[in-house]
Motif scaffolding. Sequence first.
Motif, PDB file in Angstrom:
ATOM      1  N   SER A  72     -26.846   6.827  48.087  1.00  0.00           N
ATOM      2  CA  SER A  72     -27.519   7.843  47.243  1.00  0.00           C
ATOM      3  C   SER A  72     -26.669   8.792  46.783  1.00  0.00           C
ATOM      4  O   SER A  72     -26.357   9.295  45.597  1.00  0.00           O
ATOM      5  CB  SER A  72     -28.497   8.721  47.785  1.00  0.00           C
ATOM      6  N   LEU A  83     -26.597  18.902  56.371  1.00  0.00           N
ATOM      7  CA  LEU A  83     -27.972  19.417  56.145  1.00  0.00           C
ATOM      8  C   LEU A  83     -27.816  20.635  55.551  1.00  0.00           C
ATOM      9  O   LEU A  83     -28.710  21.128  54.782  1.00  0.00           O
ATOM     10  CB  LEU A  83     -28.895  19.090  57.539  1.00  0.00           C
ATOM     11  N   ASP A  86     -25.458  20.308  51.910  1.00  0.00           N
ATOM     12  CA  ASP A  86     -25.678  19.389  50.816  1.00  0.00           C
ATOM     13  C   ASP A  86     -27.289  18.827  50.999  1.00  0.00           C
ATOM     14  O   ASP A  86     -27.502  17.662  50.536  1.00  0.00           O
ATOM     15  CB  ASP A  86     -24.920  18.116  50.870  1.00  0.00           C
ATOM     16  N   HIS A  87     -28.075  19.801  51.294  1.00  0.00           N
ATOM     17  CA  HIS A  87     -29.683  19.606  51.545  1.00  0.00           C
ATOM     18  C   HIS A  87     -30.395  18.904  50.344  1.00  0.00           C
ATOM     19  O   HIS A  87     -31.038  18.274  50.370  1.00  0.00           O
ATOM     20  CB  HIS A  87     -30.224  20.692  52.228  1.00  0.00           C
ATOM     21  N   PHE A  88     -29.766  19.226  49.045  1.00  0.00           N
ATOM     22  CA  PHE A  88     -30.275  18.879  47.876  1.00  0.00           C
ATOM     23  C   PHE A  88     -29.945  17.325  47.536  1.00  0.00           C
ATOM     24  O   PHE A  88     -30.880  16.600  47.431  1.00  0.00           O
ATOM     25  CB  PHE A  88     -29.628  19.516  46.683  1.00  0.00           C
ATOM     26  N   VAL A  90     -29.581  15.396  50.236  1.00  0.00           N
ATOM     27  CA  VAL A  90     -30.375  14.773  51.266  1.00  0.00           C
ATOM     28  C   VAL A  90     -31.931  14.607  50.564  1.00  0.00           C
ATOM     29  O   VAL A  90     -32.585  13.336  50.751  1.00  0.00           O
ATOM     30  CB  VAL A  90     -30.475  15.299  52.491  1.00  0.00           C
ATOM     31  N   ALA A  91     -32.331  15.625  50.170  1.00  0.00           N
ATOM     32  CA  ALA A  91     -33.912  15.648  49.478  1.00  0.00           C
ATOM     33  C   ALA A  91     -33.740  14.427  48.429  1.00  0.00           C
ATOM     34  O   ALA A  91     -34.918  13.777  48.360  1.00  0.00           O
ATOM     35  CB  ALA A  91     -34.013  16.919  48.885  1.00  0.00           C
ATOM     36  N   ARG A  92     -32.704  14.583  47.530  1.00  0.00           N
ATOM     37  CA  ARG A  92     -32.738  13.555  46.448  1.00  0.00           C
ATOM     38  C   ARG A  92     -32.916  11.862  47.000  1.00  0.00           C
ATOM     39  O   ARG A  92     -33.560  10.964  46.589  1.00  0.00           O
ATOM     40  CB  ARG A  92     -31.380  13.572  45.519  1.00  0.00           C
ATOM     41  N   VAL A  94     -34.113  11.241  49.907  1.00  0.00           N
ATOM     42  CA  VAL A  94     -35.640  11.042  50.433  1.00  0.00           C
ATOM     43  C   VAL A  94     -36.590  10.584  49.461  1.00  0.00           C
ATOM     44  O   VAL A  94     -37.404   9.872  49.437  1.00  0.00           O
ATOM     45  CB  VAL A  94     -36.070  12.229  51.369  1.00  0.00           C
ATOM     46  N   ARG A  95     -36.395  11.354  48.290  1.00  0.00           N
ATOM     47  CA  ARG A  95     -37.150  11.194  46.987  1.00  0.00           C
ATOM     48  C   ARG A  95     -36.970   9.643  46.532  1.00  0.00           C
ATOM     49  O   ARG A  95     -37.946   9.144  45.998  1.00  0.00           O
ATOM     50  CB  ARG A  95     -37.087  12.167  45.889  1.00  0.00           C
ATOM     51  N   GLU A  96     -35.888   9.121  46.736  1.00  0.00           N
ATOM     52  CA  GLU A  96     -35.418   7.769  46.102  1.00  0.00           C
ATOM     53  C   GLU A  96     -36.126   6.646  47.145  1.00  0.00           C
ATOM     54  O   GLU A  96     -36.358   5.788  46.493  1.00  0.00           O
ATOM     55  CB  GLU A  96     -33.876   7.455  45.707  1.00  0.00           C
TER      56      GLU A  96
END
Length: 106
Positions: A72, A83, A86-88, A90-92, A94-96
């Motif tokens: 990703s 975490l 670069d949490h954004f 990681v969140a992206r 998760v959304r993928e």
Amino acid sequence: MGARMSADQHADVNIELNEIGHASGPVLERLACPLRFVLATGASLGNQGDEMEQGRTVLAPIVARNPNLAISAKVASNHTAILRKDHFAVARAVREVAAAGVRTVD
């Protein structure tokens, strides 16, 4: 726990993690659900030169063989700060995975 471990204990844990990582290739190749990786590229304590990058190169052929797997993002932080910094990304990731859905096996 890391702060309470001796240098020998840290070394033992890292050796075991490398062995687990090496053995996980066949499992990842057969994985039937979506999985996304966020790779940390920053220098890590105890690693010299490009050791971490060399370790990450084994992932590319596995990802190429299994369409359920994808990288990703590659981020600038190291694995201990991913975490926090670069949490954004990681969140992206998760959304993928959520968007990819999960196939059920009958």
